[in-house]
Write a protein that holds these residues in place. Sequence first.
Motif, PDB file in Angstrom:
ATOM      1  N   TRP A   1       1.162   3.076   3.158  1.00  0.00           N
ATOM      2  CA  TRP A   1       2.184   2.371   4.271  1.00  0.00           C
ATOM      3  C   TRP A   1       3.538   2.978   4.029  1.00  0.00           C
ATOM      4  O   TRP A   1       4.313   3.277   5.134  1.00  0.00           O
ATOM      5  CB  TRP A   1       1.936   1.071   4.343  1.00  0.00           C
ATOM      6  N   ILE A   2       4.116   2.673   2.924  1.00  0.00           N
ATOM      7  CA  ILE A   2       5.365   2.909   2.653  1.00  0.00           C
ATOM      8  C   ILE A   2       5.728   4.593   2.772  1.00  0.00           C
ATOM      9  O   ILE A   2       6.965   4.993   3.268  1.00  0.00           O
ATOM     10  CB  ILE A   2       5.754   2.511   1.313  1.00  0.00           C
TER      11      ILE A   2
ATOM     12  N   ALA B   1       4.201   6.462   4.740  1.00  0.00           N
ATOM     13  CA  ALA B   1       4.210   6.637   6.232  1.00  0.00           C
ATOM     14  C   ALA B   1       5.759   6.529   6.892  1.00  0.00           C
ATOM     15  O   ALA B   1       6.126   7.045   7.718  1.00  0.00           O
ATOM     16  CB  ALA B   1       2.975   6.086   6.945  1.00  0.00           C
ATOM     17  N   ASP B   2       5.979   5.192   6.536  1.00  0.00           N
ATOM     18  CA  ASP B   2       7.522   4.855   6.772  1.00  0.00           C
ATOM     19  C   ASP B   2       8.289   5.800   6.439  1.00  0.00           C
ATOM     20  O   ASP B   2       9.405   6.172   7.260  1.00  0.00           O
ATOM     21  CB  ASP B   2       7.758   3.397   6.150  1.00  0.00           C
TER      22      ASP B   2
ATOM     23  N   ASP C   1       0.793  -1.232  -0.029  1.00  0.00           N
ATOM     24  CA  ASP C   1       0.018  -0.103   0.011  1.00  0.00           C
ATOM     25  C   ASP C   1       0.939   1.186   0.058  1.00  0.00           C
ATOM     26  O   ASP C   1       1.829   1.451   0.910  1.00  0.00           O
ATOM     27  CB  ASP C   1      -0.870  -0.196   1.274  1.00  0.00           C
TER      28      ASP C   1
ATOM     29  N   ARG D   1       5.726  -6.829   5.359  1.00  0.00           N
ATOM     30  CA  ARG D   1       4.927  -5.766   5.150  1.00  0.00           C
ATOM     31  C   ARG D   1       4.402  -5.276   6.498  1.00  0.00           C
ATOM     32  O   ARG D   1       4.005  -3.968   6.453  1.00  0.00           O
ATOM     33  CB  ARG D   1       3.958  -6.223   4.100  1.00  0.00           C
ATOM     34  N   MET D   2       4.479  -6.041   7.574  1.00  0.00           N
ATOM     35  CA  MET D   2       3.586  -5.617   8.868  1.00  0.00           C
ATOM     36  C   MET D   2       4.863  -5.206   9.719  1.00  0.00           C
ATOM     37  O   MET D   2       4.552  -5.204  11.015  1.00  0.00           O
ATOM     38  CB  MET D   2       2.715  -6.849   9.316  1.00  0.00           C
TER      39      MET D   2
END
Lengths: 433, 433
Positions: free
Chosen positions: B251-252, B254-255, B248, B353-354
């Motif tokens: 998500w990346i 945000a990282d 997603d 991924r988690m």
Amino acid sequence: MPLRLDVAGTGFAEAFEQLVNARREADEDVAQAVRGIIAQVRTQGDAALAALTGRFDGFDLDAHGWTIPVEQTAAAYEAIDADLRAALELAAERIAAYHEKQKPGDSGWTDAAGVRLGARWNAVEAAGIYVPGGLAAYPSSLLMNAIPAKVAGVERIVMMSPTPGGQLNQAVLAAAHIAGVTEIWRVGGAQAIAALAYGTGRIAPVDVIVGPGNAWVAEAKRQVYGVVGIDMVAGPSEIVVVADGQNDPDWIAADLLSQAEHDPTSQSILFTDDAAFADAVAAAVERQLGVLATGARARQSWEANGAIIHVARLEDAMPLVDRLAPEHLELAVDEPQPLFDRVRHAGSVFLGRMTPEAIGDYVAGPNHVLPTGRRARFSSGLSVLDFMKRTSFLQLDADAIGAIGPAAVAMARAEGLPAHAASVAVRLARQES
Amino acid sequence: MPLRLDVAGTGFAEAFEQLVNARREADEDVAQAVRGIIAQVRTQGDAALAALTGRFDGFDLDAHGWTIPVEQTAAAYEAIDADLRAALELAAERIAAYHEKQKPGDSGWTDAAGVRLGARWNAVEAAGIYVPGGLAAYPSSLLMNAIPAKVAGVERIVMMSPTPGGQLNQAVLAAAHIAGVTEIWRVGGAQAIAALAYGTGRIAPVDVIVGPGNAWVAEAKRQVYGVVGIDMVAGPSEIVVVADGQNDPDWIAADLLSQAEHDPTSQSILFTDDAAFADAVAAAVERQLGVLATGARARQSWEANGAIIHVARLEDAMPLVDRLAPEHLELAVDEPQPLFDRVRHAGSVFLGRMTPEAIGDYVAGPNHVLPTGRRARFSSGLSVLDFMKRTSFLQLDADAIGAIGPAAVAMARAEGLPAHAASVAVRLARQES
């Protein structure tokens, strides 16, 4: 005369504190000059190395060659005295065997929250080994510095040494062959450390720099610490001997002098519970100083920095030894273990009457590169770990992040770091949907 | 805009080398000022601390108190939000559990020559933990720095922090309670580091100094390295994310922003094999920057130091990642292990991924104090080992010294150290007589 103290004497506490805090390290103001040399090597590279080597070593790198070909180490190995070659081989084998046991294991496990965790060790890719020129170029030091790197798995082992006359000690070259040195450059001083840390056109940079050197080399290592790893900040060598009256005074005198002969700044301290034995050792030191080829140097060290301290019981010496946190500690008694059990701070300990410190300098196996100047309070001898580093790792699945993620979100919010919180929260949201 | 590179593009090698070698570390010329402060604290002790704290923090130590009594940490623990308290407790428990597994074992064995050898580990006696004032006083950092010391067995854990207004962040005090801090001094900056290293009338010196700080604190730690141990030379935080197109993009994004929000000098780099995904992440970063409370800081970091690099296959990214030797590495794919197996240089790796990096900042267990600025090539994250040191030991009997002593004598003679040779030879002579 060396210092004589009695724990029961008046003023002992003050005199001992003075001994503990005496700085024997050269306070030369070389820092500024070293900063200049490092800057010169960073900006001018090989041209700086050629110029500085000409100036300091009187050696013309371009005319006579920058390197000593590795084949010359094999030739030196063949050429040296057979007994010395066998001794170096025995030493190398025992050093390798001891350091093999230091190799750390990787770890990995999954905990109750379902988090997979662990750590993995890898060697650095390249290590630089400094070898002083002249008198202080010791084959034993080369083995002690290079073999742990080899055991760790370092591929590139780069030796740097000044060669004012163009040549290096043949025994050192033989040791380089045994230890697996892969490159040798005829460059010394702070400029060698700068080249190892930053690289030049000819010399690729390394990751870790080890090895003894003069004040300039030591300061240069301190200044490049952080750009590369270094072994330690080193000072003069030192020994503490704890001995009862049942020892041969000549043996203990020889042990004390084996440190004193290194350098006038070295230090040798004897603790004993037997005043007559103390006198006998002092007399034996005098006798041996008279015939020792290194007697002049050793006498300077013994008279300026030596000490004999009388204690009522040897156990009473142990808290004082811990305050000194000595590089080398001999426990010359029949049953050394109870005394050893009281030692918290020491670089290396030599147990019993048949274990002179010098055996550890050469062939026993543990490293002879050890913390000096009370640094055994917080640091260790050179080891395989100095040439390796650890990568931690972590793996979560949806359940695991569900279990521990909300706490991370709470902490990130409390710390005012919303993107930290979001990077966890987005993954929790998916789970709840 | 962040840098966009394609491994297949022209000029990639040069552009990537530039990225590898870009120094993001503040080059402020604080070294001279720090040398002055350290000298002042060494000569004037507490009077220097009072004067410097008045000047830099506007805080009067004599009028308002030098310490924060440890009882106040218990009160803070009771007073903070219950969810935050529970989060800190969970974090502390998991950090302790992870670090317990790092505790090294003592060793001892007798080899074929009859030599007893081994090594014994001990904790240092005292550790100093620096806690920055203001925004950067993070309870998570206190846990990450103090718990390894506690697990190692350090008795005295001394926290130093500037308190311009007299108070400290309550969550940090609560964390100090949980972690077992034993002393807290209201002193910050280079003067705090000098006091920890050399001691003053009021403050006893420590053996190891850890914890984050500004350029003055970092330079002071570098200057006292060798007098005490230090954790590391630290630079700005950084993350490398290796992600396929199945993630997603939010998500990346945000990282990447979770590093960018730390500081304008932080760095976030994405490697992906999917150009459309790269565009989607770039767009998601823009969207999130618009709503993030720390967006201004994060945007500076992302635009100045961020990078998105396209590779044909994710495996192709791995040698480039090793060149960067990143502090944090996320491998956001379904099967991360094959990629992880190609990693040699990284501080901490987040698999799958988690596993967002931020989970490791807080509650996962491994330390978040990690090597930055390519130092993962040669150094490791903070661990129990930073608060412990190793004493090697050795014990020979008459047979053992008979077996290996002659080699030591040969080497000592070759090195021109006759007292070394004599201390072994006298014990061989006894045996032969």
